[in-house]
Structures are given as structure tokens and as C-alpha cells.
Scaffold this active site. Sequence first.
Site, PDB file in Angstrom:
ATOM      1  N   HIS A 263      99.153  93.082 111.366  1.00  0.00           N
ATOM      2  CA  HIS A 263      97.665  93.476 111.482  1.00  0.00           C
ATOM      3  C   HIS A 263      96.797  92.624 110.553  1.00  0.00           C
ATOM      4  O   HIS A 263      96.057  91.846 110.821  1.00  0.00           O
ATOM      5  CB  HIS A 263      97.567  94.781 111.163  1.00  0.00           C
ATOM      6  CG  HIS A 263      96.043  95.257 111.216  1.00  0.00           C
ATOM      7  ND1 HIS A 263      95.415  95.909 112.149  1.00  0.00           N
ATOM      8  CD2 HIS A 263      95.196  95.179 109.987  1.00  0.00           C
ATOM      9  CE1 HIS A 263      94.295  96.424 111.481  1.00  0.00           C
ATOM     10  NE2 HIS A 263      94.041  95.909 110.349  1.00  0.00           N
ATOM     11  N   GLU A 264      97.383  92.521 109.223  1.00  0.00           N
ATOM     12  CA  GLU A 264      96.737  91.870 107.970  1.00  0.00           C
ATOM     13  C   GLU A 264      96.984  90.216 108.540  1.00  0.00           C
ATOM     14  O   GLU A 264      95.903  89.523 108.086  1.00  0.00           O
ATOM     15  CB  GLU A 264      97.412  92.225 106.747  1.00  0.00           C
ATOM     16  CG  GLU A 264      97.018  93.411 106.315  1.00  0.00           C
ATOM     17  CD  GLU A 264      95.840  94.120 106.491  1.00  0.00           C
ATOM     18  OE1 GLU A 264      94.786  93.545 106.489  1.00  0.00           O
ATOM     19  OE2 GLU A 264      95.596  95.556 106.865  1.00  0.00           O
ATOM     20  N   HIS A 267      93.986  89.443 110.679  1.00  0.00           N
ATOM     21  CA  HIS A 267      92.735  89.000 109.818  1.00  0.00           C
ATOM     22  C   HIS A 267      92.654  87.669 109.207  1.00  0.00           C
ATOM     23  O   HIS A 267      91.615  86.980 108.884  1.00  0.00           O
ATOM     24  CB  HIS A 267      92.691  90.056 108.758  1.00  0.00           C
ATOM     25  CG  HIS A 267      92.229  91.761 109.052  1.00  0.00           C
ATOM     26  ND1 HIS A 267      91.083  91.791 109.745  1.00  0.00           N
ATOM     27  CD2 HIS A 267      92.704  92.897 109.071  1.00  0.00           C
ATOM     28  CE1 HIS A 267      90.815  92.920 109.946  1.00  0.00           C
ATOM     29  NE2 HIS A 267      91.856  93.833 109.560  1.00  0.00           N
ATOM     30  N   GLU A 293      88.045  93.001 112.744  1.00  0.00           N
ATOM     31  CA  GLU A 293      89.103  94.291 113.341  1.00  0.00           C
ATOM     32  C   GLU A 293      89.780  93.777 114.721  1.00  0.00           C
ATOM     33  O   GLU A 293      90.898  94.083 114.958  1.00  0.00           O
ATOM     34  CB  GLU A 293      88.610  95.457 113.207  1.00  0.00           C
ATOM     35  CG  GLU A 293      89.831  96.636 113.162  1.00  0.00           C
ATOM     36  CD  GLU A 293      90.589  96.549 111.843  1.00  0.00           C
ATOM     37  OE1 GLU A 293      90.267  95.927 110.823  1.00  0.00           O
ATOM     38  OE2 GLU A 293      91.490  97.219 112.005  1.00  0.00           O
TER      39      GLU A 293
HETATM   40 ZN    ZN Z   1      92.135  95.852 109.673  1.00  0.00          ZN
END
Ligand code: ZN
Length: 498
Positions: A263-264, A267, A293
Site C-alpha cells: 500500500h505505502e 503512495h 489513495e
Molecule cells: Zn493510504
Amino acid sequence: MNQDYEKLMGCWERQMALSTALTLFSWDSETLAPPQADENTAKVVGILADQAFEATVNEEVKQLLERLSDAGDLDDSQKACVRKMKEDYEQTAAIPREENRAYSELLAKSAGIWAKAKKHNDFESFLPVLKKVISYQKKFAGCWQKEGDSLYDTLLDHYEKGFRSSDLDRFFGKLKEEIVPLLKQVTAKNDRIDKAYNSRRYPVEKQREFNHFLAEYVGMDFERCVIAESEHPFTTSLHNKDVRITTHYYENDLESAIFSTIHETGHTLYELGIADDLTQTPVGTAVSMGMHESQSRFFENIIGRSRAFWEPVYGRLQELFSEQLGDVSLDDFIRGINKAVPGPVRTEADELTYCLHIMIRYEIEKKLINEDMDLAGLPGLWKKLYEEYLGITPKNDSEGVLQDIHWAQGSIGYFPTYALGNAYSAQIYHTMCSRMDVEQLLREGNLEPIREFLRTNIHCHGYKKTAREILRDVTGEEFNPQYYIDYLKEKYTKLYSL
Ligand code: ZN
């Protein structure tokens, strides 16, 4: 070059340097700073924030922005920079300087108070600071409010330009109508999927090794990025050559760190992809929280929970944890990582229940901001909504109302962007699949064409376009959450043979 523009950029560099220093302090206080640092650091942060305010709002900047707003000799990037600085100016100038300083000092301490309260399951100790944060947020929203908008609309607009409560009411209404019944069908068949393997003992040191490999595999560049550890995983960017993420390892939960790392890293790719000529300029930032996101959720769920992604990677994980995963086939693993079980914690939620967690926070935030809600009733309201939408009761406030850092950081109106991000990601994925064979690329372990698509269509533009424009340019249509709903229905119908 236009001389006023050159002067304005001189002012910008001062703002940028101060805000970079503030970002670095905030990163430090959540990762490496010792427990007793908060109080004294808050003083330094207050002074820097005050300087940043002064650098953003002053007579020189005001006059330059006025003169430049109709200058005919600026190129598109320069016009975008002036537009962005004007937005920032108006937003910051609306807040009295003393209030801004006091608020920054409050925020510098509030995250530490929240972390302690969560650790000791002590909502009472967080309540006074939360009351202050909410009262500042209401006051600020009142300063920014446009005619026809509610106070909460104003905060939403801060994170996702052009979205109002009315848009979100429609979006969540649709999710409630189509996803809640699907979740019921899925949970009825949950005994079909066994994921006991996930809570076996996975030594943290080995998890660290695998997650560093995984981050690099997805696209993290360790010449420009670092991974640290914190209570709540997050990404911080100073510029496109210094992007930092955190993760959190649990010895008896293999998935948690794996999916927060992916997830990160999603980003991170956004921040790394911002063009060199935009980074450290007023438009060298991501366009919106929702679009940010969409990138993390795209990698975490659409890519990271697919069979094709794990085909070339699972063997490595299995080898590293041969004792724990030796008897778990790739198919069992894929079913396990996609199992949908309503639980109390948002960050541990599966794809299907995730947006219901957001819906609860959205409903509460509307009450916190638009109504005079008694905050002492917050834990009770939280539990009531979890029972209503997810059919479960959090066993205490640590895994209930205290689980997220957002309100302690003053981020109110931020949660809905998570749900929007999910919807954007499915819409973007639909277009991506019409241009390339995504599954085949994943099977080959070749993620570069996928990253390139996102970099050239989304990341490189920074803040030069709006999120709605980016979505329209990439997909050829306006925001359409139906892609997300269809994606979930198709995936879960297949996984559970419904
Ligand atoms: Zn996030």
C-alpha cells in the site's frame, strides 16, 4: 522571465523550505524521536509553523499574486504555480496568525497523547485534546466556508476538490445497496476458506527482509526511499528524491505488514513519479488525497491480492517461511489473502468491508462538524454503527474509536478520500486493461509497463490538473463508481463460487 514571477518563486522557496522542515519533524516524532521529546519539540514546531505562515501570507506575496493573476506572458506551468499559490494564500490568510500557531503546537502534541491513549485503552485521556482539535477544525471551516456548503463540505473540499456530502451520500448509498447484501452472502460461506496459516509465528526479522524485497519488487527505489516502523503505517514525501514509508510488524500476523508495505509503496510511486521540473515547486505535489489513495489501493488490492502477482513471488515467501507456509499452496494463500471477514479494525480490513469502515467514519464526522455532538458519546456511537453495518462490536476503545491517528492529526474530512480512491482505482484499472495484458505482465514479474502507465498518465502531472480532469483524461469519462462495484462483485462471486 517575468520579473514578478521570479520574485514570487523566491518567496515560494522560503515557504517550501519551512514546510519541508515541518514535514521532517512530523516524520521524526512518529518514528525515531524519544518519548519525552514532544513538549520541547512542540515549541520548535510552533515557531517554524509561524514562520511558514508568515512566508505564505504577507504583503509582498499578496501584491505579486494580484499582479500575476492576469499576466499574459506566463506558460502553463507558471500559471498553474500562481493558481496554486493563490489557493494556499487564500486558505492560510483566512486563519488568524495566532490561531495557526496555537493549532500547530496542539497538533505537535496530540499524536503522542493519542498513541498513549490507544495503548492504554483510555479514551478519557484523549477526549480533551480531541475537543480542542474539533473546535479548531470547525472554526477554520467557518473561515473557508462558501455559500451553500455545510462546514463538513468545506473540510471535504480541502482534501478532494469538487466533492460534496451530496456526492458522497450517493456513492455510499450505492455501496450500501449493492455491497452489504454481497457481504452477507460471502460471510455465510466463510468456513470454506481456512487461513489459520496467517497467525502462525513469523519472526519479525524475516518479515522485515521479505517486506524490503517486496517494496523493491513493486517499485520502491532505495536510493530515494527509506522504510521505518511506526504504530500506524504512512508515507511522507519531502520531494521526489526523498520519500519515506513506515510499516508495523506483528509476529502473529503475516499479512498485515505485507499489505501495508505494498500500500505505502503505491503512495511512494506517486511521489517518485512527480516530474523533476515540478518537484519543490507549488505544483510539485499529488493532485488530491483520493487520487493518492487510488494508487496505494490499486497496488495493495487490485495488483497485490491477485493470483498473477503472486505467481512469481510466492515461492520466495514460502522458502523464507518454509515451516509456516510449507503446507500452504499458492491457491490456498490467494484465497486466504482475499477472505472477507467483518472485523473491528479498518487498516486490517479486507477489500469488501473496507468501505463500510469508511462509511461509519463519514457519518460520525458529519455529526462532529455539522452538529454540536457531545464527544463523550463518541465511543458509544462508534460501537452502535459497527453493530449496524458490520455486525460486530469492538471489544474496547483501542480497537474502536481510538484506532486511527487521523483525528489526532486534525485530518477531518480525510477518511472519505479512501473510499473515493478505491473507486478511482477500479475505474483506472478498467482503462489500463484495455491497453495492456495486465495479468500476463504480472505473471512475468514485469511491473514496469504498469508503473509507466500510471507515471505518464497520473503521477508526472503533479498538481497541474485536477483529480476530475486526470480521471477524465485517463479513462475518457467522468467519475463513475460503478466500475468499483462491478469489480468487487465479479471478484467475490468467483472467489466464493456464489
Ligand atoms: Zn493510504
